[in-house]
Write a protein that holds these residues in place. Structure first.
Motif, short mmCIF file in Angstrom:
data_model
loop_
_atom_site.label_atom_id
_atom_site.label_comp_id
_atom_site.label_asym_id
_atom_site.label_seq_id
_atom_site.Cartn_x
_atom_site.Cartn_y
_atom_site.Cartn_z
N GLY A 75 0.77 -1.23 0.00
CA GLY A 75 0.00 0.00 0.00
C GLY A 75 0.80 1.29 0.00
O GLY A 75 0.23 2.36 0.09
N PHE A 76 2.10 1.21 -0.13
CA PHE A 76 2.88 2.45 -0.16
C PHE A 76 3.15 2.93 -1.59
O PHE A 76 3.87 3.89 -1.80
N ASN A 77 2.50 2.31 -2.55
CA ASN A 77 2.61 2.75 -3.94
C ASN A 77 2.03 4.15 -4.12
O ASN A 77 2.50 4.91 -4.96
N GLU A 78 1.04 4.52 -3.32
CA GLU A 78 0.39 5.82 -3.45
C GLU A 78 1.19 6.94 -2.79
O GLU A 78 1.22 8.06 -3.27
N THR A 79 1.82 6.66 -1.66
CA THR A 79 2.52 7.70 -0.91
C THR A 79 3.98 7.85 -1.31
O THR A 79 4.58 8.89 -1.07
N GLY A 80 4.55 6.82 -1.90
CA GLY A 80 5.92 6.88 -2.38
C GLY A 80 6.88 6.04 -1.56
O GLY A 80 6.58 5.61 -0.45
N PHE A 81 8.04 5.82 -2.16
CA PHE A 81 9.06 4.99 -1.54
C PHE A 81 10.39 5.27 -2.20
O PHE A 81 10.46 5.94 -3.23
N ARG A 82 11.45 4.75 -1.61
CA ARG A 82 12.80 4.92 -2.15
C ARG A 82 13.37 3.54 -2.42
O ARG A 82 13.18 2.60 -1.64
N ILE A 83 14.10 3.42 -3.55
CA ILE A 83 14.83 2.21 -3.90
C ILE A 83 16.31 2.55 -3.85
O ILE A 83 16.73 3.53 -4.46
N ILE A 84 17.09 1.73 -3.16
CA ILE A 84 18.53 1.97 -3.05
C ILE A 84 19.27 0.70 -3.44
O ILE A 84 18.94 -0.39 -2.97
N ASN A 85 20.28 0.86 -4.28
CA ASN A 85 21.20 -0.23 -4.61
C ASN A 85 22.61 0.30 -4.40
O ASN A 85 23.07 1.14 -5.17
N ASN A 86 23.26 -0.13 -3.35
CA ASN A 86 24.64 0.28 -3.08
C ASN A 86 25.57 -0.63 -3.86
O ASN A 86 25.36 -1.84 -3.92
N CYS A 87 26.61 -0.04 -4.43
CA CYS A 87 27.53 -0.81 -5.28
C CYS A 87 28.97 -0.55 -4.86
O CYS A 87 29.46 0.57 -4.98
N GLY A 88 29.63 -1.58 -4.35
CA GLY A 88 31.04 -1.47 -3.96
C GLY A 88 31.24 -0.75 -2.64
O GLY A 88 30.31 -0.20 -2.05
N ASP A 89 32.47 -0.78 -2.18
CA ASP A 89 32.80 -0.20 -0.88
C ASP A 89 32.50 1.29 -0.80
O ASP A 89 31.90 1.75 0.17
N ASP A 90 32.91 2.05 -1.80
CA ASP A 90 32.65 3.49 -1.77
C ASP A 90 31.17 3.81 -1.89
O ASP A 90 30.73 4.88 -1.46
N GLY A 91 30.39 2.90 -2.44
CA GLY A 91 28.95 3.09 -2.55
C GLY A 91 28.19 2.64 -1.31
O GLY A 91 26.98 2.76 -1.25
#
Length: 116
Positions: A75-91
């Motif tokens: 149900g959070f499709n209406e209010t919004g959300f964040r997607i995070i993909n960290n890549c590597g040590d510096d990320g």
């Protein structure tokens, strides 16, 4: 020695499943930073997004489709959300297995880079 996410996939370590199919597993993060903090991981081990061969990149699209399904179901499709993909040590990648964080359920602060 396999990574912690591979052990979760293999059932050696329990998780709070949110979604599963033949290609991916989604489960609640054990250290949530938002009311909804869900990890979506491919069942095939890739250390980071950089390690996914070009001919296997459809897994990324599949993961995004699964994220949409989860957002709609929770149900959070209406209010919004964040997607995070960290890549590597510096990320900031801590577990060396491709994974996406879904954060939702509250107003999330902007990152410094987003403010500029």
């Amino acid at each position: 020695m396999s990574c912690i996410f591979c052990k979760i996939i293999d059932g050696e370590i329990p998780c709070s499943k949110v979604y599963e199919d033949d290609l991916v597993l989604a489960f609640n993060d054990i250290n949530p930073v938002a009311p909804y903090h869900i990890l979506v991981i491919p069942k095939k081990h890739y250390e980071s997004i950089i390690d996914i061969p070009e001919n296997e990149m459809e897994i990324v699209g599949h993961i995004h489709n699964v994220i949409n399904k989860i957002a709609n179901k929770k149900g959070f499709n209406e209010t919004g959300f964040r997607i995070i993909n960290n890549c590597g040590d510096d990320g900031g990648q801590e577990v060396k297995h491709v994974h996406y964080h879904i954060l939702a359920g509250k107003k999330l602060p902007m990152y410094e880079a987003e403010k500029k």
